[in-house]
Design a protein around this motif. Structure first.
Motif, PDB file in Angstrom:
ATOM      1  N   VAL A 125      23.269  44.700 -46.749  1.00 19.31           N
ATOM      2  CA  VAL A 125      23.344  44.982 -45.622  1.00 19.31           C
ATOM      3  C   VAL A 125      24.515  44.353 -44.601  1.00 19.31           C
ATOM      4  N   GLY A 126      24.729  43.412 -45.373  1.00 23.06           N
ATOM      5  CA  GLY A 126      26.052  42.641 -44.515  1.00 23.06           C
ATOM      6  C   GLY A 126      27.345  43.326 -44.793  1.00 23.06           C
ATOM      7  N   MET A 127      27.467  43.995 -45.897  1.00 27.22           N
ATOM      8  CA  MET A 127      28.705  44.531 -46.281  1.00 27.22           C
ATOM      9  C   MET A 127      28.666  45.974 -45.820  1.00 27.22           C
ATOM     10  N   VAL A 128      27.722  46.590 -45.425  1.00 21.14           N
ATOM     11  CA  VAL A 128      27.632  48.059 -44.790  1.00 21.14           C
ATOM     12  C   VAL A 128      27.863  47.868 -43.483  1.00 21.14           C
ATOM     13  N   LEU A 129      27.598  46.621 -42.741  1.00 24.52           N
ATOM     14  CA  LEU A 129      27.719  46.338 -41.522  1.00 24.52           C
ATOM     15  C   LEU A 129      29.406  46.090 -41.312  1.00 24.52           C
ATOM     16  N   MET A 130      29.610  45.305 -42.392  1.00 26.52           N
ATOM     17  CA  MET A 130      31.354  44.868 -42.350  1.00 26.52           C
ATOM     18  C   MET A 130      32.260  46.184 -42.272  1.00 26.52           C
ATOM     19  N   ALA A 131      31.671  47.162 -43.218  1.00 28.22           N
ATOM     20  CA  ALA A 131      32.340  48.369 -43.474  1.00 28.22           C
ATOM     21  C   ALA A 131      32.617  49.396 -42.041  1.00 28.22           C
ATOM     22  N   LEU A 132      31.570  49.074 -41.375  1.00 34.86           N
ATOM     23  CA  LEU A 132      31.398  50.144 -40.190  1.00 34.86           C
ATOM     24  C   LEU A 132      32.354  49.605 -39.219  1.00 34.86           C
ATOM     25  N   ILE A 133      32.881  48.207 -39.159  1.00 31.86           N
ATOM     26  CA  ILE A 133      33.616  47.638 -38.061  1.00 31.86           C
ATOM     27  C   ILE A 133      35.167  48.482 -38.276  1.00 31.86           C
ATOM     28  N   PRO A 134      35.625  48.133 -39.614  1.00 28.63           N
ATOM     29  CA  PRO A 134      37.005  49.093 -39.628  1.00 28.63           C
ATOM     30  C   PRO A 134      36.807  50.406 -39.409  1.00 28.63           C
ATOM     31  N   ILE A 135      35.707  51.352 -39.725  1.00 34.01           N
ATOM     32  CA  ILE A 135      35.576  52.495 -39.912  1.00 34.01           C
ATOM     33  C   ILE A 135      35.427  53.059 -38.426  1.00 34.01           C
ATOM     34  N   GLY A 136      34.569  52.191 -37.427  1.00 29.86           N
ATOM     35  CA  GLY A 136      34.533  52.356 -36.259  1.00 29.86           C
ATOM     36  C   GLY A 136      35.919  52.354 -35.466  1.00 29.86           C
TER      37      GLY A 136
END
Lengths: 368, 160, 467
Positions: A316-327
């Motif tokens: 969950v944490g990794m997905v969340l972290m990936a969303l930030i640069p994608i955003g």
């Protein structure tokens, strides 16, 4: 063959024939019809407003990149990828001024990342990514990624205890990617663990592949800015024409900026003098990791954030972290600067959340 | 301090720039000096230690036990050949051919350089081929199952 | 040693003095150079057509100058006073007793400076032209006088020259070998700083680009004397440095002990690089005066701050391990005491009395030896960290190393008995988490001594038997 004719407007603007500079200019222009390019560059302007200072951030990061290239080339003269730690020890302890040059390389890397963050966030909040500049933003994002890869690959090269464990931990995060994780990590490492083969591929990345990539992308990034001009924030663009003040880039803005580059040169030498980079003992794959080991500050917020998602929920944490640069990457396609659209405000809010979060987690990572 | 110059009236802009430019270059030289030192060949330590002797590597006493035996080795960062002549005396010469720097080979009755056919006799004198000068002889002594060399000019002090 | 120790974690008391002092040097040197600037600018303005316009600008210069130098200069200057008394009362005591009239004169200079400056500034619109020129000139002369005085005391610390405890002539101490070169170097740097400050104030001229250019050209020239003459004066200054210092600087081009001992070379190079950058920065400013920005000008001024940092750190480190070279070590040991073997080997905590009741060879024993004898230069885990310098230590190694630590060239000789050394070594390795008590270290050493004596005896007997 006839020479290229010199355009009449060029004749008016270049120095007169009897001066040396005039002779050189005419010599070149008769052989290379580049006047339109020069004319265009001469007209490049920078808007003057209270946020003008942020326009300097990219240039300062470029300065640090140049320092990295020069000090990196110097270090390469004595660095040996087959004898990594011994060669760095030799540089630091035996080669004349090796210690200073290596420390400058270290500090310049850190300052470059800092100013890139300042550049990225200032471009974000000034909404410089909006059409027609989406691809300037995207190339910039790619450059940011490349620079972080520079940092990660370079960090391993001294092969001391700190480098080794930092790299091992970093790559084991890659292992956690679904499906391809283990395979990808193996490819990056050159094996099931971090070894001299890892140094081999990191070295090639760090001194050849990534420099070529950065030069190409940077060229494109700067080319886009040259032909599109510097972006103006809304408040400035809305002003009536007479109230808009501009500096010419060549040579007004540049000469104003040069003393600032000189200041950063002094800062680098001061940091290298006062806080030289240490060399920890040589990496021992079987020894325990050094006490209090942490990633460098630019990876610290991610590290600290992941600590909030231990064990099962790590994904969950990794997905969340990936969303930030994608955003952040996709913001030009979301915030299209339509005045009545609320998206602009949401994008700004997103940026504030990310920036504040990064600061908080970095500080938290430091003090824990 | 020439107060007139500071008034700014008698010094033209061009001269001003010339002066500052020259000063800048002078100072720059000083600041760039570390890079020059960094890239310059680093000091090679004198292979002859405090007592004037250098330990020979790669040549053991067994290698030169009997007359006619000889071998290439090194002392410090330099190459040499140690051999025992027909009278049973240990001799040593710097192995760098005086022509173009290849290491010469000991061939029993002479030194021969494979690169361009330079030939030296057992006293190091260049007798055939391109070498312009003889090989440098070194003083050599055997002690405690190791071989040491020293500069020949130091011979008198060594034997004291 | 005769005074309590000011134990500042992480920074160390010396660094506290250094930080305050480095800030103060930039300000005080501008305070004097700026006086010359005001004086010359006043005269210059009288000869120009746009004198009033120049003087309006000069008033802005004077305003910022006054606030910056009198407020921050006074605060940091007094700050140095407070800090040095706490950091090294013994040295301060020597300097006060030696140069008591110099200190008194210094205060007269300070008073004179402030008086003339305030008369000059607050009389701006009331005083006559010639009075203004006079006041500015008087301010500069008096301010330079304060340099004349403090330079004697400061250079005395590094190069006392013919002065020693048997020949305490004030003149010999004050006009020591390093005095004149240092005086001229500082004066030229002051002039340079005045010019840089002028450039900063010139960038505030927003509405008249030609006037801005004129002021920048005037100010930038003040950088030239230093750029030409300081390198020559440095050669002179260099020749007055102690031989040990010069050896350190030269060896410092390569790293030693993990890069820590060559710090003096690094700071020297920082000062040099700053000089280069200032020369180039001024050059760029002159090429396009109209493009000069306030941030750019302040950047140059900050480069000068780095230069000051480099030069002053260098100067202070050149003195290691002394606070008064050849006379008094930084940790309170006097040079003459080192010749008295009995004194040196006596129990340290009986001589250095500012400590609580200590159980000999206990953990506190070593800690207080560290505080009283080492903390003047070393912190535990911060500046010049003792933990990182003793990383490879065992109790036994430390015990033996301490006995000969002055052979390195930057350390004072150890004062104390075998017990003291064992206690200190035990304390230092405990900072790494190793627990070897002082008693164990002593026992180990005594056993090794006994072993080697009996081994030598056996050898002698054996040699005798062979005969």
């Amino acid at each position: 063959m006839a020479d290229y004719p010199i355009p009449p407007e060029a004749e008016k603007q270049i120095p007169p024939e009897h001066k040396l500079t005039g002779k050189v200019a005419r010599f070149l222009l008769k052989r290379y019809p580049i006047w339109p390019i020069i004319d265009h560059l001469a007209q490049k302007v920078v808007p003057v407003h209270k946020h003008t200072i942020w326009y300097n951030m990219g240039g300062i990061a470029l300065f640090f990149l140049l320092v990295q290239i020069v000090t990196g080339l110097l270090l390469m003269v004595y660095y040996r990828p087959a004898l990594p730690w011994a060669s760095v020890q030799r540089i630091v302890m035996e080669i004349s001024f090796g210690n200073i040059i290596r420390s400058i390389h270290h500090w310049s890397a850190n300052l470059m990342v800092l100013f890139l963050f300042l550049h990225m966030f200032s471009a974000f909040f000034m909404k410089a990514y909006r059409p027609p500049r989406e691809f300037t933003w995207l190339t910039g994002a790619a450059l940011m990624g490349i620079v972080l890869l520079f940092c990660f690959s370079g960090y391993l090269l001294p092969w001391d205890a700190l480098s080794f464990f930092a790299t091992r931990v970093g790559i084991s995060e890659i292992e956690k990617a679904p499906v391809i994780g283990m395979w990808l990590a193996g490819l990056v490492r050159g094996g099931p663990d971090v070894t001299i083969d890892t140094i081999g591929r990191f070295y090639v990345l760090h001194v050849t592949a990534l420099p070529l990539a950065v030069l190409m992308l940077l060229g494109i990034h700067l080319f886009f800015i040259q032909i599109q001009g510097v972006s103006e924030p809304d408040s400035f663009a809305a002003l009536p024409k007479e109230k808009k003040r501009y500096h010419k880039f060549f040579t007004e803005f540049m000469f104003g900026e040069l003393p600032v580059w000189l200041f950063f040169s002094a800062l680098l030498v001061a940091l290298a003098a006062a806080f030289p980079r240490e060399l920890a003992p040589e990496a021992d794959p079987y020894a325990s990791a050094p006490v209090g080991i942490k990633p460098e500050w630019y990876f610290l917020s991610q590290f600290q954030l992941l600590k909030l998602f231990p064990g099962e929920i790590e994904m969950v944490g990794m997905v969340l972290m990936a969303l930030i640069p994608i955003g952040m990457l996709l913001v030009p396609f979301y915030d299209r600067s339509i005045p009545t659209d609320r998206r602009g405000k949401i994008a700004t809010l997103f940026g504030i959340v990310v920036l504040t979060g990064m600061i908080i987690f970095t500080v938290w990572g430091y003090i824990s | 301090m020439d107060k007139n110059n500071l008034m700014g009236e008698s010094v033209s802009k061009r001269r001003f720039l010339q002066v500052m430019g020259t000063l800048g270059l002078g100072w720059l030289g000083a600041a760039v000096y570390p890079v020059y030192k960094f890239l310059s060949p680093q000091a090679v330590p004198d292979p002859f230690g405090e007592d004037g002797r250098a330990l020979v590597d790669k040549v053991s006493t067994a290698d030169v036990a009997r007359p006619g035996m000889g071998k290439n080795g090194s002392y410090g960062t330099r190459g040499l050949i140690v051999f025992r002549d027909s009278q049973g005396q240990l001799r040593a010469f710097d192995s760098k051919c005086t022509h173009a720097g290849c290491n010469v080979e000991f061939q029993g009755n002479r030194f021969y350089c494979n690169c361009h056919g330079g030939t030296y006799d057992l006293n190091g004198k260049n007798i055939a081929g391109p070498p312009p000068r003889p090989l440098t002889e070194l003083g050599v002594v055997e002690e405690d199952r190791a071989i040491y060399v020293f500069r020949l000019t130091d011979e008198k002090t060594e034997q004291a | 040693m005769n005074y309590p120790v000011w134990d500042i974690p992480f920074l160390g008391n010396g660094l506290v003095v250094a930080i305050i002092a480095i800030i103060h040097i930039l300000i005080s040197h501008l305070a004097i150079g700026g006086g010359a600037f005001l004086f010359i600018a006043e005269i210059w303005s009288n000869r120009q057509n746009n004198g009033p316009q120049i003087r309006d600008w000069l008033h802005k210069y004077a305003t910022f100058f006054l606030v910056y130098t009198t407020v921050f200069g006074a605060v940091t200057g007094v700050g140095i006073w407070f800090a040095i008394q706490l950091a090294n009362a013994e040295a301060t005591s020597l300097l006060i007793h030696q140069f008591v009239f110099a200190w008194a004169i210094e205060w007269v200079m300070f008073l004179g400076e402030l008086t003339t400056l305030y008369l000059y500034f607050y009389g701006w619109h009331k005083n006559s032209r010639s009075m203004q020129v006079f006041l500015a000139g008087a301010y500069f002369v008096i301010a330079w006088g304060s340099l004349f005085v403090i330079n004697g005391i400061l250079t005395f610390m590094l190069t006392p020259g013919a002065w020693n405890l048997d020949n305490t002539s004030i003149a010999a101490g004050f006009f020591n070998p390093g005095y004149v070169s240092s005086l001229f170097i500082r004066t030229l740097v002051m002039i340079l700083l005045a010019g840089l400050f002028g450039i900063i104030m010139a960038t505030r001229i927003k509405d008249d680009d030609n006037f801005k250019e004129k002021i920048i050209n005037f100010s930038a020239k003040w950088v030239i004397p230093a750029a030409i003459i300081v390198p020559l004066l440095m050669l002179w200054y260099w020749s007055t440095l102690p031989a040990n210092t010069i050896a350190l600087i030269k060896s410092g081009a390569t790293g030693l002990a993990g890069g820590k001992l060559e710090v003096i070379t690094r700071y020297f190079w920082l000062a040099l690089v700053s000089g280069v950058l200032i020369v180039f920065g001024t050059l760029f400013t002159i090429i396009r005066p109209k493009a000069a920005t306030t941030i750019g000008a302040i950047s140059l001024f900050l480069v000068a701050q780095f230069g000051v940092m480099g030069a002053e750190f260098f100067r202070e480190m050149a003195r290691k391990p002394y606070v008064i070279y050849g006379v008094l070590f930084s940790n309170g040991l006097w040079q003459y005491q080192t010749r008295d073997e009995q004194y040196m080997k006596a129990d340290y905590l009986d001589k250095a009395l500012w400590h609580p009741n200590i159980e000999p060879l206990g953990q506190q024993h070593g800690e207080w030896i560290f505080r009283l004898q080492c903390a003047s230069c070393h912190t535990r885990d911060g500046y010049r960290s003792i933990i990182s310098r003793t990383e490879q230590w065992t109790g036994d190694f430390g015990f033996r190393w301490l006995e000969t630590m002055d052979q390195q060239g930057v350390m004072p000789p150890f004062q104390g008995s075998d017990q003291d050394r064992a206690a200190l070594s035990s304390y230092l390795i405990s900072l790494h988490g190793e627990q070897t008590s002082a008693q164990e270290i002593l026992d180990q050493y005594r056993k090794a001594q006994a072993d080697s004596i009996s081994a030598a005896a056996t050898d002698t007997i054996a040699t005798e038997e062979l005969k």
